[in-house]
Design an enzyme around this catalytic site. Structure first.
Site, short mmCIF file in Angstrom:
data_model
loop_
_atom_site.label_atom_id
_atom_site.label_comp_id
_atom_site.label_asym_id
_atom_site.label_seq_id
_atom_site.Cartn_x
_atom_site.Cartn_y
_atom_site.Cartn_z
N THR A 1 -0.04 45.55 -26.08
CA THR A 1 -0.52 44.23 -25.65
C THR A 1 -0.58 43.24 -26.81
OG1 THR A 1 -2.81 44.98 -25.97
CG2 THR A 1 -1.88 45.20 -23.75
N CYS A 2 0.30 43.38 -27.81
CA CYS A 2 0.17 42.57 -29.02
C CYS A 2 0.24 41.08 -28.75
CB CYS A 2 1.22 42.97 -30.05
SG CYS A 2 2.93 42.99 -29.42
N GLY A 3 1.12 40.64 -27.85
CA GLY A 3 1.21 39.22 -27.55
C GLY A 3 -0.02 38.69 -26.85
N ALA B 1 -2.84 38.51 -29.40
CA ALA B 1 -2.67 37.35 -30.28
C ALA B 1 -3.13 36.08 -29.58
CB ALA B 1 -1.22 37.24 -30.72
#
EC number: 3.4.11.-
Length: 267
Positions: free
Chosen positions: A81-83, A86
Site C-alpha cells: 500500500t505504499c502509494g 504516501a
C-alpha cells in the site's frame, strides 16, 4: 506560488490483472531513534533532518546553503500500500491508508493496495485534497526547473521510483516500484539538489539526490511481482507501468497545503 490548475482527464480504460511469479524479501537495517555523532551538527535542532543527512552522508561537516521541509508523521505500510500510505501521510493521516484502500478498491484502481498508475493516485489525491490545496499530474523528468521551483515554494511531490534494498532510488527497470512523499529539499555547498522523503517502509526521513530520483522514475518500464507478495494478484493500467497511465516519468505535484514549512536554521 499560485495554486496549480488541473483539468480532469478522460476515464481510464479497464485495468489488467497480473498473476504472481517468484517470491523475495528485503529488510531495512535498523537504526536507533537517537544518534550521537559530530556529523551534521548544523541540524542538531532538527533531529529527523540530522539523522536523515547522517544516514545518507549528506552535508556531514558543512551546513547546506538551504534546507526546508514539512514535518510529516511517518506511517508504516501494511501490505503493498505504499502509494496509499504516501497519500495518507501527505493528508496528515486523515483519511487513513485503510480508508483510501477501500476507496481505491471501489474505484477499481487496485486489488490489494498496489497502485501502478500515477493517474489513479492523482485521481485519489485530487478527491481527498483539502480546500486550499491543488495538485497536478506532472509528465517528464523530475530533475527540472518546474519541480525545483515547486519545492522551493513549499510544495510536495508524490513520486514513484525503483527502491533498492535500503529503499533509496535505484534503476531496476521498474521491477522494484515504490512510492514516496517528497516533503522538502536541501541544496549543498556544491549546489547539488537533494529531496527529503517519507515512505511506508521506514520511519526515518530519507535524503536523496534529485537527479538520482529522477533517473529512477524515468526507468519505470516493466512490472515485476512485488517482493514479499508472491501469491497476490495485482492490477496494471492499460499499457503497463511504462505506458501513458503508468508510472514512467510521472509524479504528482501538490501545493497550497495548510501546513507550516520549516526552514532549517543554524548558527
Amino acid at each position: 506560488m499560485s495554486n496549480i490548475s488541473s483539468v480532469a482527464p478522460p476515464p481510464p480504460p479497464p485495468p489488467m490483472i497480473v498473476t504472481p511469479s517468484t517470491p523475495a524479501t528485503t529488510k531495512e537495517r535498523p537504526v536507533g531513534d537517537n544518534i550521537t555523532t559530530d556529523e551534521c551538527t548544523w541540524a542538531c535542532e532538527y533531529p529527523e533532518v540530522q539523522k536523515g543527512c547522517y544516514l545518507s552522508r549528506v552535508c556531514q561537516y558543512t551546513p547546506p546553503k538551504h534546507c526546508q521541509y514539512y514535518s510529516v508523521n511517518s506511517i508504516v505500510q501494511v501490505g503493498p500500500t505504499c502509494g496509499l500510505v504516501a497519500l495518507s501521510m501527505l493528508l496528515g493521516g486523515s483519511p487513513t491508508a485503510d480508508d483510501l484502500l477501500k476507496d481505491a478498491i471501489d474505484q477499481e484502481y487496485t486489488l490489494n493496495g498496489e497502485l501502478f498508475s500515477a493517474q489513479y493516485l492523482f485521481e485519489l489525491t485530487r478527491k481527498h485534497m483539502p480546500g486550499p490545496a491543488a495538485c497536478q499530474l506532472h509528465v517528464g523528468p523530475l530533475d527540472c526547473k518546474k519541480v525545483k521551483e515547486l519545492l522551493k515554494a513549499g510544495g510536495c511531490l508524490l513520486v514513484p521510483y525503483d527502491a533498492d534494498v535500503n529503499h533509496a532510488p535505484c534503476v531496476k527497470n521498474g521491477h522494484r516500484a515504490h512510492w514516496a512523499l517528497i516533503v522538502g529539499y536541501l541544496v549543498d555547498t556544491q549546489d547539488r539538489f537533494y529531496v527529503l522523503a517519507r515512505h511506508g517502509k521506514s520511519r526515518n526521513l530519507a535524503v536523496w539526490p534529485l537527479d538520482t530520483l529522477s533517473q529512477s522514475n524515468e526507468n519505470l518500464k516493466e512490472f515485476a511481482q512485488p517482493k514479499g507478495y508472491p501469491d497476490d494478484e495485482f492490477l496494471l493500467p492499460p499499457g503497463g507501468i511504462g505506458g501513458s497511465l503508468g508510472l514512467n516519468e510521472r509524479c504528482i505535484l501538490v501545493n497550497g497545503l495548510p501546513k507550516q514549512v520549516i526552514h532549517v536554521r543554524w548558527s
